[in-house]
Design an enzyme around this catalytic site. Structure first.
Site, PDB file in Angstrom:
ATOM      1  N   ARG A  68       0.016  -8.218  13.800  1.00 24.14           N
ATOM      2  CA  ARG A  68      -0.552  -7.252  12.850  1.00 24.14           C
ATOM      3  C   ARG A  68      -1.379  -7.977  11.788  1.00 24.14           C
ATOM      4  O   ARG A  68      -2.436  -7.484  11.383  1.00 24.14           O
ATOM      5  CB  ARG A  68       0.568  -6.437  12.199  1.00 24.14           C
ATOM      6  CG  ARG A  68       1.235  -5.484  13.184  1.00 24.14           C
ATOM      7  CD  ARG A  68       2.585  -5.029  12.682  1.00 24.14           C
ATOM      8  NE  ARG A  68       2.470  -4.147  11.545  1.00 24.14           N
ATOM      9  CZ  ARG A  68       3.398  -4.038  10.594  1.00 24.14           C
ATOM     10  NH1 ARG A  68       4.473  -4.784  10.633  1.00 24.14           N
ATOM     11  NH2 ARG A  68       3.228  -3.197   9.611  1.00 24.14           N
ATOM     12  N   ARG A 101      11.764  -6.863   5.517  1.00 23.72           N
ATOM     13  CA  ARG A 101      11.721  -5.417   5.266  1.00 23.72           C
ATOM     14  C   ARG A 101      12.677  -4.662   6.199  1.00 23.72           C
ATOM     15  O   ARG A 101      12.757  -4.958   7.377  1.00 23.72           O
ATOM     16  CB  ARG A 101      10.290  -4.916   5.465  1.00 23.72           C
ATOM     17  CG  ARG A 101      10.141  -3.427   5.174  1.00 23.72           C
ATOM     18  CD  ARG A 101       8.727  -3.070   4.889  1.00 23.72           C
ATOM     19  NE  ARG A 101       7.900  -3.077   6.092  1.00 23.72           N
ATOM     20  CZ  ARG A 101       6.625  -2.686   6.097  1.00 23.72           C
ATOM     21  NH1 ARG A 101       6.049  -2.308   4.985  1.00 23.72           N
ATOM     22  NH2 ARG A 101       5.926  -2.727   7.204  1.00 23.72           N
ATOM     23  N   LYS A 130       0.825  -1.222   0.000  1.00 23.64           N
ATOM     24  CA  LYS A 130       0.000   0.000   0.000  1.00 23.64           C
ATOM     25  C   LYS A 130       0.852   1.263   0.000  1.00 23.64           C
ATOM     26  O   LYS A 130       0.584   2.190  -0.754  1.00 23.64           O
ATOM     27  CB  LYS A 130      -0.879   0.067   1.266  1.00 23.64           C
ATOM     28  CG  LYS A 130      -1.931  -0.972   1.410  1.00 23.64           C
ATOM     29  CD  LYS A 130      -2.817  -0.658   2.618  1.00 23.64           C
ATOM     30  CE  LYS A 130      -2.080  -0.555   3.929  1.00 23.64           C
ATOM     31  NZ  LYS A 130      -1.548  -1.811   4.468  1.00 23.64           N
ATOM     32  N   ARG A 156      -9.047   1.214   9.391  1.00 29.40           N
ATOM     33  CA  ARG A 156      -8.644  -0.148   9.716  1.00 29.40           C
ATOM     34  C   ARG A 156      -9.664  -0.844  10.588  1.00 29.40           C
ATOM     35  O   ARG A 156      -9.501  -2.030  10.866  1.00 29.40           O
ATOM     36  CB  ARG A 156      -7.331  -0.100  10.483  1.00 29.40           C
ATOM     37  CG  ARG A 156      -6.086  -0.364   9.624  1.00 29.40           C
ATOM     38  CD  ARG A 156      -4.933  -0.268  10.504  1.00 29.40           C
ATOM     39  NE  ARG A 156      -3.696  -0.851  10.379  1.00 29.40           N
ATOM     40  CZ  ARG A 156      -2.630  -0.341   9.778  1.00 29.40           C
ATOM     41  NH1 ARG A 156      -2.725   0.727   9.039  1.00 29.40           N
ATOM     42  NH2 ARG A 156      -1.481  -0.910   9.896  1.00 29.40           N
ATOM     43  N   ARG A 198      12.091  -2.306  11.498  1.00 31.28           N
ATOM     44  CA  ARG A 198      11.092  -1.669  12.356  1.00 31.28           C
ATOM     45  C   ARG A 198      10.720  -2.609  13.485  1.00 31.28           C
ATOM     46  O   ARG A 198      10.608  -3.812  13.277  1.00 31.28           O
ATOM     47  CB  ARG A 198       9.828  -1.362  11.528  1.00 31.28           C
ATOM     48  CG  ARG A 198       9.853  -0.030  10.869  1.00 31.28           C
ATOM     49  CD  ARG A 198       8.756   0.151   9.843  1.00 31.28           C
ATOM     50  NE  ARG A 198       7.414  -0.257  10.244  1.00 31.28           N
ATOM     51  CZ  ARG A 198       6.316  -0.052   9.516  1.00 31.28           C
ATOM     52  NH1 ARG A 198       6.410   0.574   8.362  1.00 31.28           N
ATOM     53  NH2 ARG A 198       5.129  -0.460   9.921  1.00 31.28           N
TER      54      ARG A 198
HETATM   55  P1  AMP Z   1       1.467   0.799   9.064  1.00 37.04           P
HETATM   56  O1  AMP Z   1       2.709   1.557   8.746  1.00 37.04           O
HETATM   57  O2  AMP Z   1       0.278   1.263   8.291  1.00 37.04           O
HETATM   58  O3  AMP Z   1       1.640  -0.705   9.017  1.00 37.04           O
HETATM   59  O4  AMP Z   1       1.099   1.143  10.609  1.00 37.04           O
HETATM   60  C1  AMP Z   1       2.031   0.892  11.634  1.00 37.04           C
HETATM   61  C2  AMP Z   1       1.322   0.910  12.982  1.00 37.04           C
HETATM   62  O5  AMP Z   1       0.712   2.207  13.189  1.00 37.04           O
HETATM   63  C3  AMP Z   1       0.192  -0.089  13.172  1.00 37.04           C
HETATM   64  O6  AMP Z   1       0.669  -1.382  13.538  1.00 37.04           O
HETATM   65  C4  AMP Z   1      -0.609   0.579  14.287  1.00 37.04           C
HETATM   66  O7  AMP Z   1       0.062   0.462  15.547  1.00 37.04           O
HETATM   67  C5  AMP Z   1      -0.529   2.047  13.879  1.00 37.04           C
HETATM   68  N1  AMP Z   1      -1.615   2.418  12.937  1.00 37.04           N
HETATM   69  C6  AMP Z   1      -1.477   2.834  11.646  1.00 37.04           C
HETATM   70  N2  AMP Z   1      -2.668   3.102  11.096  1.00 37.04           N
HETATM   71  C7  AMP Z   1      -3.600   2.840  12.043  1.00 37.04           C
HETATM   72  C8  AMP Z   1      -5.019   2.918  12.077  1.00 37.04           C
HETATM   73  N3  AMP Z   1      -5.750   3.286  11.001  1.00 37.04           N
HETATM   74  N4  AMP Z   1      -5.642   2.585  13.241  1.00 37.04           N
HETATM   75  C9  AMP Z   1      -4.946   2.212  14.335  1.00 37.04           C
HETATM   76  N5  AMP Z   1      -3.603   2.096  14.370  1.00 37.04           N
HETATM   77  C10 AMP Z   1      -2.926   2.416  13.233  1.00 37.04           C
END
Ligand code: AMP
Length: 232
Positions: free
Chosen positions: A178, A134, A13, A95, A167
């Site tokens: 996740r 990653r 994404k 989400r 990360r």
């Molecule tokens: P991502 O980079 O999109 O995988 O997001 C990394 C982390 O940020 C996730 O594992 C959550 O802890 C937090 N996060 C990102 N987007 C959301 C969302 N829409 N709702 C809740 N937590 C989020």
């Protein structure tokens, strides 16, 4: 005009949003990036969310939605000032069903609309391989993969010389958490958006450029075209 990219972690994404946002004149709105910036800056928000973030847990809906509200206000202000962004390209938001409802309210209140929701579909074993390998630059955010796209010098970013690390939330326990959360909470949103007639499914298990083209074609079918060709 807003577009949502949906897909599990590791579906690409973020990469696709970076490629498509300038082409579509949409602002890339990644809640994950907003949270990472808050943590890096040491702000109150960053301190409050760090533990949940590091464990791969979702941040509370109210916190997440308020950040998105600020982004939408900023896009509207930029447009009013003659800026080029036509709306948001959401990556990692919504989400949860609660976030999806809040987003509907936020856009309806502004007299705006969600034009399309793109599902980037990738098989589970590909997701795990992509996430576990990653690596990311702590300075500029460029991502690498230990096997498929390593930096020239291990641990050093090709683009800016910054430190390239794994990360916290790409470690095996957090990856499993996740992906569980995605299938439990986020996947049902696909059915929700399908019901609203907004969903387009794209095969994400192909080269990056082909995925970008497939998304652009799906959006064009919904009158979301490259900037300058827009009909909506
Ligand atoms: P991502 O980079 O999109 O995988 O997001 C990394 C982390 O940020 C996730 O594992 C959550 O802890 C937090 N996060 C990102 N987007 C959301 C969302 N829409 N709702 C809740 N937590 C989020």
């Amino acid at each position: 005009m807003h577009v949502i990219l949906m897909g599990a972690q590791g579906s690409g994404k973020g990469t696709q949003a970076e490629r498509l946002a300038p082409r579509l004149a949409l602002r890339h709105v990644s809640t994950g990036n907003l949270f990472r910036a808050a943590i890096a800056s040491g702000s109150d928000l960053g301190l409050a969310i760090k533990a949940a973030y590091d464990h791969g847990e979702l941040i509370a809906d109210a916190t997440t939605v308020s950040l998105v509200d600020l982004e939408l206000a900023s896009i509207a202000a930029e447009r009013a000032g003659g800026g080029s962004s036509r709306g948001a390209l959401f990556d990692g938001f919504p989400r949860t069903p609660g976030q999806a409802e809040s987003l509907n309210d936020l856009v309806a209140r502004r007299g705006e609309a969600i034009s399309a929701v793109i599902e980037i579909a990738v098989p589970l074993e590909t997701l795990v391989t992509r996430l576990a390998g990653r690596r990311v630059c702590t300075t500029c955010g460029r991502t690498y993969h230990v096997e498929f796209d390593p930096p020239t010098v291990a641990g050093v970013c090709d683009r800016c010389g910054g430190e390239v690390i794994q990360r916290e939330d790409d470690r095996p326990d957090a990856i499993a958490r996740r992906l569980d959360l995605f299938f439990a909470q986020t996947e049902p949103l696909l059915a929700y958006y399908r019901g609203l007639g907004l969903l387009e499914r794209v095969d994400g298990d192909q080269p990056v450029e082909r995925v970008t083209d497939a998304i652009a074609a799906a959006l064009a079918r919904r009158d979301v075209s490259a900037a300058g060709e827009a009909r909506s």
